[in-house]
Design a protein around this motif. Structure first.
Motif, mmCIF file in Angstrom:
data_model
loop_
_atom_site.group_PDB
_atom_site.id
_atom_site.type_symbol
_atom_site.label_atom_id
_atom_site.label_comp_id
_atom_site.label_asym_id
_atom_site.label_seq_id
_atom_site.Cartn_x
_atom_site.Cartn_y
_atom_site.Cartn_z
ATOM 1 N N HIS A 104 0.834 -1.209 0.000
ATOM 2 C CA HIS A 104 0.000 0.000 0.000
ATOM 3 C C HIS A 104 0.864 1.253 0.000
ATOM 4 O O HIS A 104 0.407 2.329 -0.388
ATOM 5 N N ALA A 105 2.111 1.120 0.433
ATOM 6 C CA ALA A 105 3.030 2.250 0.516
ATOM 7 C C ALA A 105 4.421 1.711 0.823
ATOM 8 O O ALA A 105 4.585 0.560 1.202
ATOM 9 N N GLY A 106 5.407 2.588 0.675
ATOM 10 C CA GLY A 106 6.766 2.227 1.056
ATOM 11 C C GLY A 106 7.595 1.673 -0.083
ATOM 12 O O GLY A 106 7.091 0.943 -0.930
ATOM 13 N N ASP A 107 8.876 2.042 -0.098
ATOM 14 C CA ASP A 107 9.836 1.472 -1.035
ATOM 15 C C ASP A 107 10.977 0.863 -0.225
ATOM 16 O O ASP A 107 11.168 1.224 0.942
ATOM 17 N N PRO A 108 11.722 -0.071 -0.791
ATOM 18 C CA PRO A 108 12.727 -0.796 -0.005
ATOM 19 C C PRO A 108 13.708 0.095 0.747
ATOM 20 O O PRO A 108 13.988 -0.147 1.926
ATOM 21 N N ALA A 109 14.237 1.124 0.088
ATOM 22 C CA ALA A 109 15.221 1.976 0.753
ATOM 23 C C ALA A 109 14.601 2.714 1.934
ATOM 24 O O ALA A 109 15.197 2.812 3.013
ATOM 25 N N GLY A 110 13.398 3.216 1.736
ATOM 26 C CA GLY A 110 12.724 3.927 2.811
ATOM 27 C C GLY A 110 12.369 3.015 3.970
ATOM 28 O O GLY A 110 12.501 3.378 5.140
ATOM 29 N N LEU A 111 11.914 1.801 3.662
ATOM 30 C CA LEU A 111 11.551 0.853 4.705
ATOM 31 C C LEU A 111 12.783 0.399 5.491
ATOM 32 O O LEU A 111 12.727 0.235 6.715
ATOM 33 N N LEU A 112 13.880 0.213 4.791
ATOM 34 C CA LEU A 112 15.121 -0.146 5.468
ATOM 35 C C LEU A 112 15.543 0.952 6.434
ATOM 36 O O LEU A 112 15.972 0.685 7.567
ATOM 37 N N TYR A 166 4.174 -12.956 1.649
ATOM 38 C CA TYR A 166 5.214 -12.219 0.907
ATOM 39 C C TYR A 166 5.609 -10.943 1.642
ATOM 40 O O TYR A 166 6.797 -10.628 1.802
ATOM 41 N N GLN A 167 4.608 -10.197 2.109
ATOM 42 C CA GLN A 167 4.876 -8.919 2.774
ATOM 43 C C GLN A 167 5.620 -9.111 4.093
ATOM 44 O O GLN A 167 6.572 -8.377 4.390
ATOM 45 N N ILE A 168 5.189 -10.086 4.879
ATOM 46 C CA ILE A 168 5.868 -10.334 6.152
ATOM 47 C C ILE A 168 7.322 -10.730 5.897
ATOM 48 O O ILE A 168 8.245 -10.251 6.561
ATOM 49 N N GLY A 169 7.518 -11.578 4.906
ATOM 50 C CA GLY A 169 8.871 -12.028 4.596
ATOM 51 C C GLY A 169 9.773 -10.909 4.132
ATOM 52 O O GLY A 169 10.947 -10.829 4.530
ATOM 53 N N ALA A 170 9.239 -10.021 3.303
ATOM 54 C CA ALA A 170 10.034 -8.898 2.801
ATOM 55 C C ALA A 170 10.471 -7.985 3.937
ATOM 56 O O ALA A 170 11.642 -7.590 4.031
ATOM 57 N N LEU A 171 9.528 -7.650 4.819
ATOM 58 C CA LEU A 171 9.883 -6.748 5.915
ATOM 59 C C LEU A 171 10.820 -7.429 6.899
ATOM 60 O O LEU A 171 11.728 -6.794 7.455
ATOM 61 N N HIS A 172 10.618 -8.717 7.111
ATOM 62 C CA HIS A 172 11.503 -9.444 8.022
ATOM 63 C C HIS A 172 12.945 -9.388 7.532
ATOM 64 O O HIS A 172 13.878 -9.198 8.338
ATOM 65 N N GLY A 173 13.142 -9.534 6.233
ATOM 66 C CA GLY A 173 14.492 -9.457 5.687
ATOM 67 C C GLY A 173 15.130 -8.106 5.942
ATOM 68 O O GLY A 173 16.307 -8.018 6.316
ATOM 69 N N LEU A 174 14.352 -7.024 5.765
ATOM 70 C CA LEU A 174 14.873 -5.679 6.013
ATOM 71 C C LEU A 174 15.179 -5.484 7.495
ATOM 72 O O LEU A 174 16.227 -4.940 7.858
ATOM 73 N N ALA A 175 14.257 -5.921 8.356
ATOM 74 C CA ALA A 175 14.466 -5.756 9.796
ATOM 75 C C ALA A 175 15.673 -6.564 10.269
ATOM 76 O O ALA A 175 16.484 -6.087 11.078
ATOM 77 N N GLN A 176 15.792 -7.774 9.771
ATOM 78 C CA GLN A 176 16.899 -8.642 10.180
ATOM 79 C C GLN A 176 18.245 -8.045 9.777
ATOM 80 O O GLN A 176 19.240 -8.184 10.501
ATOM 81 N N SER A 177 18.273 -7.354 8.653
ATOM 82 C CA SER A 177 19.532 -6.786 8.170
ATOM 83 C C SER A 177 20.058 -5.668 9.063
ATOM 84 O O SER A 177 21.238 -5.313 8.978
#
Length: 252
Positions: A39-47, A90-101
């Motif tokens: 609904h919003a957000g791009d990878p760099a911003g979410l990271l 998919y969404q949970i997995g994507a954010l988890h990867g960013l948070a874990q990093s």
């Protein structure tokens, strides 16, 4: 001493378009509902949001939604349950990867916008969201509305449910939120909102838009990060709760 969680929707910018003051809000809230790109957000911003949340000890939650960037996730989509399940995983997995990093993790899941409101009563979609969370990690709590079909489906699958109330949204007599399309749906007076939240937390009640009193069960309070004056409202809520002797902290 009473203890309450404050959560806010963050990471909702996209590219050069920024929405809300994530930096300031992360100095106020105890849990961050971080967008997952649908609904919003791009990878760099979410990271960036995840990194800042990790530094400040703010818990990260996955704010999952319909695949609706154009409508900011505020439009109902008649998506098949299997497709919705896959979208949420998919969404949970994507954010988890960013948070874990950045040394953190996804600690809970909260649906966003139209999906949040739809699964109050829509059993098929509620079941799909609950099953998606269970599939990823049955230990992840879910935030939502007490008495909803979503909570029924989540509890049936052994998921922990966390009841939330909304600081700056008007309530209907049935305990649901007034549609944003209707006048008075969003509240903007920081002092009035703060007093309202204190009543929710201490009395378990809120005055609905028609003047009736609605019972609410509150473990977490949402202060929207995208509303006008969001930082001032969130600050007023935080200060009023602390002033009343209520401890602020992420739900355990």
């Amino acid at each position: 001493m009473a203890r309450i969680d404050l959560n806010a929707d963050l990471g909702e910018g996209f590219g050069v378009w920024r929405l809300g003051d994530d930096d300031a809000m992360l100095g106020i809230v105890t849990s961050a509902n971080v967008a997952c790109g649908f609904h919003a957000g791009d990878p760099a911003g979410l990271l960036s949001v995840c990194r800042l949340a990790a530094r400040r000890g703010v818990r990260i939650g996955a704010q999952v939604s319909y695949r609706d960037l154009a409508g900011f996730g505020r439009r109902f989509i008649d998506v098949a349950p299997d497709d919705l399940l896959a979208d949420v995983v998919y969404q949970i997995g994507a954010l988890h990867g960013l948070a874990q990093s950045v040394g953190s993790t996804v600690s809970y899941v909260k649906p966003h916008g139209a999906l949040y409101n739809t699964i109050v009563t829509h059993a098929e979609q509620a079941g799909a969201v609950a099953e998606a969370v269970r599939t990823v990690d049955a230990g992840l709590p879910v935030l939502g509305l007490a008495g909803s079909v979503f909570f029924d489906e989540a509890q049936r699958r052994g998921l922990r449910t966390v009841s939330e109330a909304f600081a700056d949204r008007a309530y209907r007599p049935d305990g649901r939120l007034v549609s944003r399309r209707e006048p008075g749906a969003v509240l903007d007076d920081p002092a009035a909102v703060a007093e309202r939240v204190l009543s929710m937390v201490t009395d378990g009640a809120v005055t609905a838009i028609d003047g009736s009193v609605v019972e609410v069960h509150v473990e977490s309070v949402c202060v929207h990060g995208d509303s006008p004056g969001a930082v001032q409202i969130a600050s007023a809520v935080r200060d009023r709760l602390l002033g009343a002797g209520i401890e602020l902290g992420a739900f355990s």
